[in-house]
Design an enzyme around this catalytic site. Structure first.
Site, PDB file in Angstrom:
ATOM      1  N   THR A   1     136.186 -38.087  45.241  1.00  0.00           N
ATOM      2  CA  THR A   1     136.001 -39.454  44.765  1.00  0.00           C
ATOM      3  C   THR A   1     135.191 -39.459  43.471  1.00  0.00           C
ATOM      4  O   THR A   1     135.263 -40.413  42.709  1.00  0.00           O
ATOM      5  CB  THR A   1     135.307 -40.305  45.840  1.00  0.00           C
ATOM      6  OG1 THR A   1     134.110 -39.641  46.232  1.00  0.00           O
ATOM      7  CG2 THR A   1     136.209 -40.478  47.043  1.00  0.00           C
TER       8      THR A   1
ATOM      9  N   ALA B   1     136.996 -31.976  50.205  1.00  0.00           N
ATOM     10  CA  ALA B   1     137.875 -33.091  49.875  1.00  0.00           C
ATOM     11  C   ALA B   1     139.353 -32.763  50.126  1.00  0.00           C
ATOM     12  O   ALA B   1     140.230 -33.453  49.621  1.00  0.00           O
ATOM     13  CB  ALA B   1     137.656 -33.556  48.428  1.00  0.00           C
TER      14      ALA B   1
ATOM     15  N   PHE C   1     133.456 -27.006  57.610  1.00  0.00           N
ATOM     16  CA  PHE C   1     133.726 -28.389  58.029  1.00  0.00           C
ATOM     17  C   PHE C   1     132.886 -29.408  57.278  1.00  0.00           C
ATOM     18  O   PHE C   1     132.643 -30.511  57.777  1.00  0.00           O
ATOM     19  CB  PHE C   1     133.536 -28.541  59.555  1.00  0.00           C
ATOM     20  CG  PHE C   1     134.358 -27.573  60.353  1.00  0.00           C
ATOM     21  CD1 PHE C   1     135.741 -27.676  60.373  1.00  0.00           C
ATOM     22  CD2 PHE C   1     133.767 -26.526  61.053  1.00  0.00           C
ATOM     23  CE1 PHE C   1     136.523 -26.770  61.082  1.00  0.00           C
ATOM     24  CE2 PHE C   1     134.537 -25.612  61.755  1.00  0.00           C
ATOM     25  CZ  PHE C   1     135.916 -25.732  61.771  1.00  0.00           C
TER      26      PHE C   1
ATOM     27  N   GLU D   1     141.607 -32.521  55.968  1.00  0.00           N
ATOM     28  CA  GLU D   1     140.853 -33.568  56.662  1.00  0.00           C
ATOM     29  C   GLU D   1     141.688 -34.659  57.336  1.00  0.00           C
ATOM     30  O   GLU D   1     141.331 -35.120  58.419  1.00  0.00           O
ATOM     31  CB  GLU D   1     139.891 -34.247  55.669  1.00  0.00           C
ATOM     32  CG  GLU D   1     138.806 -33.354  55.151  1.00  0.00           C
ATOM     33  CD  GLU D   1     138.122 -33.977  53.953  1.00  0.00           C
ATOM     34  OE1 GLU D   1     138.722 -33.984  52.863  1.00  0.00           O
ATOM     35  OE2 GLU D   1     137.001 -34.470  54.100  1.00  0.00           O
TER      36      GLU D   1
ATOM     37  N   ARG E   1     133.250 -43.139  50.229  1.00  0.00           N
ATOM     38  CA  ARG E   1     134.541 -42.883  50.875  1.00  0.00           C
ATOM     39  C   ARG E   1     134.753 -43.801  52.087  1.00  0.00           C
ATOM     40  O   ARG E   1     135.882 -44.147  52.428  1.00  0.00           O
ATOM     41  CB  ARG E   1     134.713 -41.412  51.243  1.00  0.00           C
ATOM     42  CG  ARG E   1     136.180 -41.014  51.369  1.00  0.00           C
ATOM     43  CD  ARG E   1     136.349 -39.547  51.663  1.00  0.00           C
ATOM     44  NE  ARG E   1     136.705 -38.720  50.539  1.00  0.00           N
ATOM     45  CZ  ARG E   1     137.939 -38.600  50.036  1.00  0.00           C
ATOM     46  NH1 ARG E   1     138.954 -39.266  50.557  1.00  0.00           N
ATOM     47  NH2 ARG E   1     138.167 -37.812  49.007  1.00  0.00           N
TER      48      ARG E   1
ATOM     49  N   GLU F   1     128.890 -27.618  52.445  1.00  0.00           N
ATOM     50  CA  GLU F   1     129.221 -28.070  51.087  1.00  0.00           C
ATOM     51  C   GLU F   1     127.953 -28.137  50.256  1.00  0.00           C
ATOM     52  O   GLU F   1     127.900 -27.650  49.137  1.00  0.00           O
ATOM     53  CB  GLU F   1     129.920 -29.442  51.137  1.00  0.00           C
ATOM     54  CG  GLU F   1     130.247 -29.961  49.737  1.00  0.00           C
ATOM     55  CD  GLU F   1     131.058 -31.246  49.718  1.00  0.00           C
ATOM     56  OE1 GLU F   1     131.689 -31.580  50.739  1.00  0.00           O
ATOM     57  OE2 GLU F   1     131.067 -31.916  48.665  1.00  0.00           O
TER      58      GLU F   1
ATOM     59  N   ARG G   1     134.160 -33.174  57.657  1.00  0.00           N
ATOM     60  CA  ARG G   1     135.601 -33.445  57.656  1.00  0.00           C
ATOM     61  C   ARG G   1     135.939 -34.932  57.758  1.00  0.00           C
ATOM     62  O   ARG G   1     135.730 -35.559  58.799  1.00  0.00           O
ATOM     63  CB  ARG G   1     136.226 -32.683  58.827  1.00  0.00           C
ATOM     64  CG  ARG G   1     137.675 -32.292  58.621  1.00  0.00           C
ATOM     65  CD  ARG G   1     138.087 -31.340  59.715  1.00  0.00           C
ATOM     66  NE  ARG G   1     139.342 -30.669  59.426  1.00  0.00           N
ATOM     67  CZ  ARG G   1     139.841 -29.688  60.184  1.00  0.00           C
ATOM     68  NH1 ARG G   1     139.210 -29.300  61.257  1.00  0.00           N
ATOM     69  NH2 ARG G   1     140.981 -29.119  59.858  1.00  0.00           N
TER      70      ARG G   1
ATOM     71  N   GLN H   1     130.394 -23.389  51.105  1.00  0.00           N
ATOM     72  CA  GLN H   1     131.611 -23.995  50.563  1.00  0.00           C
ATOM     73  C   GLN H   1     131.471 -24.198  49.052  1.00  0.00           C
ATOM     74  O   GLN H   1     132.456 -24.480  48.379  1.00  0.00           O
ATOM     75  CB  GLN H   1     131.871 -25.354  51.216  1.00  0.00           C
ATOM     76  CG  GLN H   1     132.232 -25.279  52.680  1.00  0.00           C
ATOM     77  CD  GLN H   1     132.304 -26.651  53.326  1.00  0.00           C
ATOM     78  OE1 GLN H   1     131.594 -26.913  54.287  1.00  0.00           O
ATOM     79  NE2 GLN H   1     133.149 -27.548  52.828  1.00  0.00           N
TER      80      GLN H   1
ATOM     81  N   PHE I   1     134.523 -37.123  55.608  1.00  0.00           N
ATOM     82  CA  PHE I   1     133.581 -37.529  54.572  1.00  0.00           C
ATOM     83  C   PHE I   1     133.359 -39.038  54.526  1.00  0.00           C
ATOM     84  O   PHE I   1     133.479 -39.663  53.485  1.00  0.00           O
ATOM     85  CB  PHE I   1     134.124 -37.016  53.226  1.00  0.00           C
ATOM     86  CG  PHE I   1     133.086 -36.743  52.165  1.00  0.00           C
ATOM     87  CD1 PHE I   1     132.224 -35.665  52.259  1.00  0.00           C
ATOM     88  CD2 PHE I   1     132.995 -37.555  51.037  1.00  0.00           C
ATOM     89  CE1 PHE I   1     131.285 -35.403  51.262  1.00  0.00           C
ATOM     90  CE2 PHE I   1     132.057 -37.306  50.030  1.00  0.00           C
ATOM     91  CZ  PHE I   1     131.203 -36.219  50.149  1.00  0.00           C
TER      92      PHE I   1
HETATM   93  N1  MTE Z   1     139.602 -25.561  58.742  1.00  0.00           N
HETATM   94  C1  MTE Z   1     138.886 -24.539  59.251  1.00  0.00           C
HETATM   95  N2  MTE Z   1     139.500 -23.638  60.028  1.00  0.00           N
HETATM   96  N3  MTE Z   1     137.550 -24.418  58.981  1.00  0.00           N
HETATM   97  C2  MTE Z   1     136.876 -25.338  58.217  1.00  0.00           C
HETATM   98  O1  MTE Z   1     135.675 -25.200  57.995  1.00  0.00           O
HETATM   99  N4  MTE Z   1     137.044 -27.423  56.899  1.00  0.00           N
HETATM  100  C3  MTE Z   1     137.771 -28.661  56.726  1.00  0.00           C
HETATM  101  C4  MTE Z   1     139.261 -28.389  56.478  1.00  0.00           C
HETATM  102  N5  MTE Z   1     139.774 -27.473  57.439  1.00  0.00           N
HETATM  103  C5  MTE Z   1     137.620 -26.438  57.685  1.00  0.00           C
HETATM  104  C6  MTE Z   1     139.014 -26.486  57.961  1.00  0.00           C
HETATM  105  C7  MTE Z   1     137.275 -29.486  55.636  1.00  0.00           C
HETATM  106  S1  MTE Z   1     135.926 -30.444  55.904  1.00  0.00           S
HETATM  107  C8  MTE Z   1     137.893 -29.538  54.419  1.00  0.00           C
HETATM  108  S2  MTE Z   1     137.354 -30.556  53.200  1.00  0.00           S
HETATM  109  C9  MTE Z   1     139.050 -28.711  54.122  1.00  0.00           C
HETATM  110  O2  MTE Z   1     139.390 -27.832  55.193  1.00  0.00           O
HETATM  111  C10 MTE Z   1     138.734 -27.904  52.865  1.00  0.00           C
HETATM  112  O3  MTE Z   1     139.694 -26.984  52.548  1.00  0.00           O
HETATM  113  P1  MTE Z   1     141.014 -27.374  51.715  1.00  0.00           P
HETATM  114  O4  MTE Z   1     140.567 -28.209  50.579  1.00  0.00           O
HETATM  115  O5  MTE Z   1     141.541 -26.056  51.355  1.00  0.00           O
HETATM  116  O6  MTE Z   1     141.873 -28.143  52.675  1.00  0.00           O
HETATM  117  N1  HPA Z   2     135.064 -35.365  49.495  1.00  0.00           N
HETATM  118  C1  HPA Z   2     134.416 -34.276  49.935  1.00  0.00           C
HETATM  119  N2  HPA Z   2     133.382 -33.772  49.332  1.00  0.00           N
HETATM  120  C2  HPA Z   2     132.950 -34.389  48.232  1.00  0.00           C
HETATM  121  C3  HPA Z   2     133.572 -35.515  47.748  1.00  0.00           C
HETATM  122  C4  HPA Z   2     134.696 -36.030  48.397  1.00  0.00           C
HETATM  123  O1  HPA Z   2     135.305 -37.031  48.009  1.00  0.00           O
HETATM  124  N3  HPA Z   2     132.903 -35.910  46.657  1.00  0.00           N
HETATM  125  C5  HPA Z   2     131.893 -35.029  46.522  1.00  0.00           C
HETATM  126  N4  HPA Z   2     131.919 -34.105  47.464  1.00  0.00           N
HETATM  127 MO1  MOS Z   3     135.163 -31.371  53.699  1.00  0.00          MO
HETATM  128  S1  MOS Z   3     133.933 -32.748  54.586  1.00  0.00           S
HETATM  129  O1  MOS Z   3     135.317 -32.363  52.239  1.00  0.00           O
HETATM  130  O2  MOS Z   3     134.029 -30.181  53.307  1.00  0.00           O
END
Ligand code: MTE
Ligand code: HPA
Ligand code: MOS
Length: 754
Positions: free
Chosen positions: A434, A503, A223, A706, A305, A227, A337, A192, A339
């Site tokens: 954050t 995030a 998920f 999330e 968080r 990260e 997801r 990620q 966090f």
């Molecule tokens: N959806 C799918 N299909 N696969 C993933 O790994 N990760 C989740 C969410 N949805 C995830 C997912 C998490 S933890 C986050 S932070 C967000 O997607 C990140 O992507 P975005 O910022 O584009 O929403």
């Molecule tokens: N959310 C998810 N990932 C992160 C964050 C947050 O607020 N800060 C640093 N990594």
């Molecule tokens: Mo999502 S836990 O911020 O990768």
């Protein structure tokens, strides 16, 4: 609205993941030798037999590392390879590099090691008692709880436990490192955070970042688990490639991944809630003991968080919360997801349910009474712009909530051994990293002379549909069809210094950067079109691949205009930078305006419990979700559905069991149960709250990744509600997940006997 751009290749099995990248001739394969004890000195390590095994090309230990043996992102407390100590079971000690995986596996068995055991801590409260923290504890305060307690009509105290969660991305962790000329190295990584991998590789190899290219096509899920923790495998492959001067691949098998990587943090928490006689929550205190594992990883940020979301979607004027990042001998826990938000929200919901049960009222009465309104203040100082009441009211009316309660009551009066239960779970989730610094993104947009457009951003596609959204933003901004736009892999040489895809803010940050770049190119195209057509720029519009003058199609098409602009030697490329305005946070006062905006929503769960077997079905999960003006309803709906079920899994069935030795007992899919298609609510009805209000989201389409996970907490309380309908006196500790075993024990008042 277009479908996910990956649909076609996904369905045909043609999408490229890490394991689909063709391997170069001479590629070697890595395997990790990891600790079998949770805390010990390494007395003796002998790798000679493994090294001499035919087909083995290297066995790498910490002293072979040319740069720093350090991968800690926030705090430098995590060696890539153990030196003289091991701190958790699964901690990497050596890397075997061989001609194939089979040989590498055999060689692992030839490594000899002797440990001198040290005391093992697996319980965060024990770590707290011993003062073992990963970083400094944090405290958020609003108002004065001491004064408030004396004004309360009702005060309740208790304890809440929530378990960890395995990410179970379908694609396990892995990387492929290919050395190039003059010390250059390219790493394909399932991450990620391509920049995080680049930084870690650069640090471990002792090379500048410009010598390290990281490329990510897409992930089979992250998920949060990739990260920070993808960097480990990227760094290992890079070290191995550097030493052997050959390409090196490592993709973990499922049991390696489950054993060696961190998960969602289990939390153990204490709370105290105070209500006035009208059921306003006027005081709330909580202490959170976060089970961080053996190294800090992202725990300090996750801890923060938890505090940001401690009061969920309720207005509480007096709040005092403390969070402790406890150091234990488990694999370092990490982003998942939500966090840390879900863990905090579970505790306040627990406090409300306990209060309601003690007062003989329904929890939703207290929940509804205390919902956030616009103008209220979060404990961290940000003023609320609320959709909480709108979502709640829409959910109550659209899903006939009052009738539902009556029919559940009637059902329960008629049935002795089958009981129904229900719960409402409203959510509020802050959108932005954050850590304010991370809220920035860049894009690179090229328009080619045939009119086709290529975009690159820092966003990583992991199934959440961000690439589709980026294509939509470019197409919409330029007034062309989506089929004209292609999105590139995420690559640290095209886009530098990226924040991880996390995030839930990725589409917002990167989408705005795409929008800015496209608008800059469009400005130049407008000038060019005005010249070519002999009209003023303000009369021109770009619509569906054509150039319009005052609403009339002109003789100029998009393609003509592109070539003509190129011929004038005007740039058709742009690199843009975006950062959201007005966000800030002061960690000295723990006050500020950390979030660009919040996402709200309300879910209603109904379940039917078989009180003889302790089994249940989730009859319905009905949701009103605050999506803003969604730019892609299908993708956002998919995110809501997936997140809700993932949240239910965390709360009801996914049970991570570590024994006292720090060994993961639920270490495979035979012993760790995740939701399957039968766990999905029979009626999963998610509807979007549609408002015209403006916000900082890209194209007004609010972040969705999330927030809906936390709806799943409702399943836990619906089950509890059904248990209480069967046995109102049942003692049911607030101890998630509510597995079938726990439910059965609770139904018959035996929970405490586990
Ligand atoms: N959806 C799918 N299909 N696969 C993933 O790994 N990760 C989740 C969410 N949805 C995830 C997912 C998490 S933890 C986050 S932070 C967000 O997607 C990140 O992507 P975005 O910022 O584009 O929403
Ligand atoms: N959310 C998810 N990932 C992160 C964050 C947050 O607020 N800060 C640093 N990594
Ligand atoms: Mo999502 S836990 O911020 O990768």
């Amino acid at each position: 609205m277009i479908s996910n751009i990956d649909t076609y290749s996904h369905v045909r099995g043609e999408s490229i993941y890490l394991d689909d990248i063709p391997l170069q001739v001479g590629t070697l394969f890595a395997k990790v030798f990891d600790s079998t004890v949770a805390h010990a000195h390494i007395k003796h390590l002998d790798i000679s037999k493994a090294k001499n095994y035919p087909g083995v090309r290297a066995v790498i230990i910490h002293s072979d590392i040319t740069g720093e043996n350090q991968i800690g992102g926030i705090i430098p407390d995590e060696p890539l390879l153990a030196e003289n100590m091991v701190d958790f079971i699964g901690m990497p000690i050596a890397i075997v590099v061989a001609e194939n995986e089979h040989i590498a596996k055999k060689a692992l068995k030839l490594i000899e090691i002797e440990y001198e055991p040290l005391p093992i801590i697996v319980d965060p409260r024990e770590a707290h008692r011993q003062g073992k923290y990963l970083s400094t504890p944090r405290h958020f305060n609003l108002g004065d709880t001491e004064i408030a307690w004396s004004n309360c009509a009702h005060i309740f105290e208790g304890k809440a436990e929530s378990g960890g969660q395995e990410h179970l991305y379908i694609e396990t962790q892995g990387a492929y490192a290919v050395p190039g000329e003059n010390g250059f190295i390219k790493v394909y990584s399932s991450t990620q955070g391509p920049t995080a991998v680049q930084k870690t590789v650069s640090r471990v190899l002792g090379k500048p970042m410009h010598q390290v290219e990281v490329d990510t096509t897409r992930l089979g899920g992250g998920f949060g688990g990739k990260e920070d923790q993808a960097s480990t495998w990227g760094a290992m492959c890079a070290v191995a490639a550097h030493i052997t001067k050959s390409p090196v691949k490592y993709s973990l098998d499922r049991m390696e991944d489950m054993r060696m990587t961190g998960k969602r943090h289990p939390y153990s928490s204490d709370y105290k809630i105070g209500l006035d006689k009208d059921l306003n929550i006027i005081a709330y205190e909580a202490q959170y003991y976060q089970n961080g594992g053996a190294a800090a990883d992202l725990s300090p940020a996750i801890l923060e968080r938890t505090l940001f979301h401690a009061t969920n979607t309720y207005n509480i004027p007096n709040v005092k919360t403390s969070a402790y990042p406890c150091k234990t001998n488990l694999p370092p826990n990490t982003a998942f997801r939500g966090f840390g938000g879900p863990q905090g929200m579970f505790v306040i919901e627990t406090a409300i349910v306990q209060a309601a049960e003690a007062l003989g009222i329904e929890p939703h009465v207290i929940q509804h009474k205390n919902l956030l309104k616009t103008g209220d203040e979060f404990p961290y100082g940000q003023k609320v712009v609320s959709e909480a009441i709108e979502c709640w009211t829409e959910a109550e009316t659209q899903f006939n909530f009052q009738e539902k309660i009556k029919s559940i009551e009637a059902f329960n009066n008629k049935n002795q051994l089958i009981k129904k239960g229900y719960a409402i779970m409203p959510i509020c989730f802050g959108i932005s990293f954050t850590k304010t610094m991370l809220n920035q993104a860049r894009s690179l947009v090229h328009v080619y002379t045939d009119g086709s457009v290529l975009i690159t951003t820092g966003a990583v596609e992991m199934g959440q549909g961000v690439n589709t959204k980026m294509v939509q933003v470019a197409a919409k901004t330029l007034g062309i069809d989506e089929s004209f736009v292609k999105i590139n892999s995420t690559n640290t040489f095209r886009i530098a210094n990226t924040s991880p895809t996390a995030a839930s803010a990725t589409a917002d940050l990167n989408g705005k950067a795409v929008e800015i770049a496209c608008n800059k190119i469009k400005e130049r195209l407008l000038i060019s079109a005005a010249e070519d057509l002999g009209v003023s720029e303000s009369d021109i519009a770009f619509v569906k691949n054509e150039i319009y003058i005052n609403g009339e199609k002109s003789k100029l098409s998009w393609k003509d205009l592109i070539f003509s602009t190129y011929a004038k030697r005007v740039s058709l490329s742009e690199h843009a930078h975006y950062t959201p305005p007005d966000i800030h946070f002061d960690t000295n006062t723990e006050k500020g305006h950390p979030f660009a905006y919040h996402v709200f929503g309300t879910s209603i769960f109904e379940i039917t419990l078989d009180c003889i077997r302790g089994r249940y079905t989730v009859d319905s999960a009905q949701v009103i979700h605050d999506a803003g003006q969604t730019m892609n309803e299908k993708i956002d709906l998919g995110q809501c559905e997936g997140a809700l079920v993932q949240g239910m899994g965390w709360m009801t069935m996914e049970e991570l069991i570590y024994d006292k030795e720090g060994r993961l007992r639920s270490n495979a899919l035979s012993t760790y149960k995740v939701p399957d298609i039968y766990s999905v609510p029979k009626d999963l009805d998610i509807r979007f709250l549609k408002t015209e209000k403006t916000n900082l989201a890209i194209l007004q389409s609010k972040a969705v990744g999330e927030p809906p996970l936390m709806y799943g907490i409702g399943a836990y309380f619906a089950i509890r509600n059904a248990i209480k309908a069967f046995n109102p006196k049942a003692l049911v500790p607030f101890d998630a997940p509510a597995t079938h075993e726990k439910i059965l024990l609770a139904l018959y008042g035996k929970y405490g006997e586990i």
